[in-house]
Design a protein around this motif. Structure first.
Motif, mmCIF file in Angstrom:
data_model
loop_
_atom_site.group_PDB
_atom_site.id
_atom_site.type_symbol
_atom_site.label_atom_id
_atom_site.label_comp_id
_atom_site.label_asym_id
_atom_site.label_seq_id
_atom_site.Cartn_x
_atom_site.Cartn_y
_atom_site.Cartn_z
ATOM 1 N N GLU A 216 -2.271 0.687 7.910
ATOM 2 C CA GLU A 216 -1.385 -0.427 7.524
ATOM 3 C C GLU A 216 -0.169 0.062 6.738
ATOM 4 O OE1 GLU A 216 -3.098 -3.378 4.898
ATOM 5 O OE2 GLU A 216 -1.133 -4.300 4.625
ATOM 6 N N HIS B 152 0.833 -1.230 0.000
ATOM 7 C CA HIS B 152 0.000 0.000 0.000
ATOM 8 C C HIS B 152 0.858 1.268 0.000
ATOM 9 C CE1 HIS B 152 -3.088 -2.974 0.768
ATOM 10 N NE2 HIS B 152 -2.316 -3.425 1.742
ATOM 11 N N HIS C 283 2.793 -6.816 4.824
ATOM 12 C CA HIS C 283 1.406 -6.369 5.006
ATOM 13 C C HIS C 283 0.947 -6.609 6.436
ATOM 14 C CE1 HIS C 283 0.008 -5.624 0.799
ATOM 15 N NE2 HIS C 283 1.112 -6.328 0.536
ATOM 16 N N GLN C 284 -0.236 -6.014 6.755
ATOM 17 C CA GLN C 284 -0.891 -6.283 8.036
ATOM 18 C C GLN C 284 -2.342 -6.618 7.725
ATOM 19 O OE1 GLN C 284 1.477 -6.071 10.370
ATOM 20 N NE2 GLN C 284 2.822 -5.089 8.872
HETATM 21 ZN ZN LIG Z 1 -2.144 -5.130 2.907
#
Ligand SMILES: [Zn+2]
Ligand SMILES: [Zn+2]
Length: 415
Positions: free
Chosen positions: A261, A247, A314-315
């Motif tokens: 995130e 992102h 990522h989260q």
């Molecule tokens: Zn993500």
């Protein structure tokens, strides 16, 4: 039991060590695996009692590897070449510069006669045979290399390679001759005749030739260099890694209150980059700041760089706060990615105390379109009642460190 002279074992060790080296041309660094046990599993001629000899052979050849035209060579050997080894293209189907035909005057012309009946042959090949057919009539178009090894032939209308015939009839070699009036094969030597002839090399060693003489006898145009294995196993030099912070910019990713995130991903990615770069790795990030990078551009960065691995950070999030833990995604059956994934899961779940939710199959664009081995690490659930306590910098740094340690383990490098 068949026991090998020490100098021959040293020749094997040196060739096997060479096989485990990736030559990084520009910087001149080499990588190697320390694990000589695995490296030598191919040499089933060795028994347990020879393990000690093996280890001292490893020490005595301290870092020596074999290069041909600047590239490390691989180990090839045949039990008995029967008077001459082969050019690689006749066996492997492609040219290897150091595997040229060598007349071997050091092994005996071991010769065996094998009786094969036409019906058995037909059965093995799934062919029908006419009544009273002679072997001369059913075997056609025998093509041999200049040491007499069969490249291919036609039996009962089927094209078969010499290697396949060896396998079907359980013959010790592909130097096969057909006797005129009966169904008898004359088979010379043992093995495919590529690389070191073990029987010949045993005789060379008994003439007090050392491992270098043995290798030079059977390998064409090679040189010996010495590498510093200690330095190698402590560095990631020559390893290319892409780190992708998911992102960014107007794409926040998952959110939990003020927590975005994209910011957590970037924080972990930058820390991971710092750790890996200090260890000598050649790292590229898909983004270094808070900006929106389309997925297709991220894939382009990966495919242009062709890294050894890429790691996408990522989260996760979930409506229920009871869902917590780390997951790692990889593409289908990429066994390297699965290995890296489980190392990351182990390391992060232990060091940061996050629940290990396992390796998962991810049909994601990034994984599917990238040509390198890579993983998507969903480090934690930022919406989780437990995981959300790990959002301060200390814990995020620990996550980066744990991923770093897993990468070191993956490349067999001390952390
Ligand atoms: Zn993500
Ligand atoms: Zn030989």
């Amino acid at each position: 039991m068949f026991s090998l002279p020490k100098e021959l074992i040293k020749a094997f060790v040196v060739l096997k060590r060479s096989e485990f080296i990736t030559c990084v041309k520009n910087s001149g660094y080499y990588k190697s695996s320390k694990n000589i046990d695995i490296a030598l599993d191919k040499l089933n001629a060795l028994n347990e009692e020879q393990q000690n000899i093996l280890y001292s052979a490893y020490d005595e050849t301290d870092g020596v590897i074999v290069l041909n035209l600047g590239e490390p060579v691989e180990l090839f050997f045949t039990k008995c070449c029967g008077g001459g080894t082969s050019n690689s293209e006749n066996i492997l189907g492609y040219k290897v510069n150091y595997l040229r035909k060598v007349l071997c005057k050091k092994c005996s012309e071991r010769c065996e006669e094998v009786k094969v009946d036409c019906n058995t042959l037909a059965e093995l090949l799934n062919c029908r045979i006419k009544y009273k057919e002679q072997i001369r009539e059913i075997i056609k178009d025998v093509s041999r290399d200049d040491t007499g090894r069969i490249r291919k032939l036609n039996i009962l209308g089927k094209d078969i390679t010499g290697e396949k015939i060896m396998e079907l009839l359980k013959l010790p070699s592909n130097r096969i001759y057909f006797k005129e009036d009966s169904i008898v094969l004359k088979v010379i030597g043992e093995g495919l005749g590529l690389g070191i002839c073990v029987e010949g090399a045993v005789n060379l060693a008994n003439e007090n030739k050392d491992f270098k003489d043995i290798i030079e006898y059977y390998y064409t145009g090679v040189e010996f260099v010495k590498i510093d294995e200690q330095k190698i196993v402590n560095s990631l030099e020559g390893r290319k890694i892409v780190i992708d912070a998911g992102h960014g910019g107007k794409d926040f990713g998952n959110i939990n209150g003020d927590v975005k995130e994209k910011d957590i991903n970037l924080f972990i990615a930058l820390k991971l980059n710092e750790l890996l770069t200090n260890k000598g790795a050649d790292c590229t990030l898909t983004r270094y700041k808070d900006e929106d990078i389309p997925l297709s551009d991220r894939v382009k960065i990966i495919n242009r760089k062709r890294p050894d691995i890429f790691i996408s950070i990522h989260q996760n999030s979930f409506p229920q706060e009871s869902v917590n833990g780390i997951e790692v995604y990889c593409f289908k059956d990429d066994s390297d990615a699965i290995e890296l994934s489980s190392m990351i899961l182990d390391s992060v779940s232990k060091n940061v105390e996050l629940k290990n939710r396992g390796v998962r199959n991810g049909e994601y664009y990034l994984l599917r379109e990238s040509k390198s081995t890579g993983v998507i690490v969903e480090c934690m659930y930022i919406t989780g009642n437990y995981d959300s306590q790990k959002l301060e910098e200390d814990s995020l740094e620990k996550i980066a460190e744990a991923i770093y340690e897993a990468v070191c383990e993956y490349f067999n490098v001390n952390k």
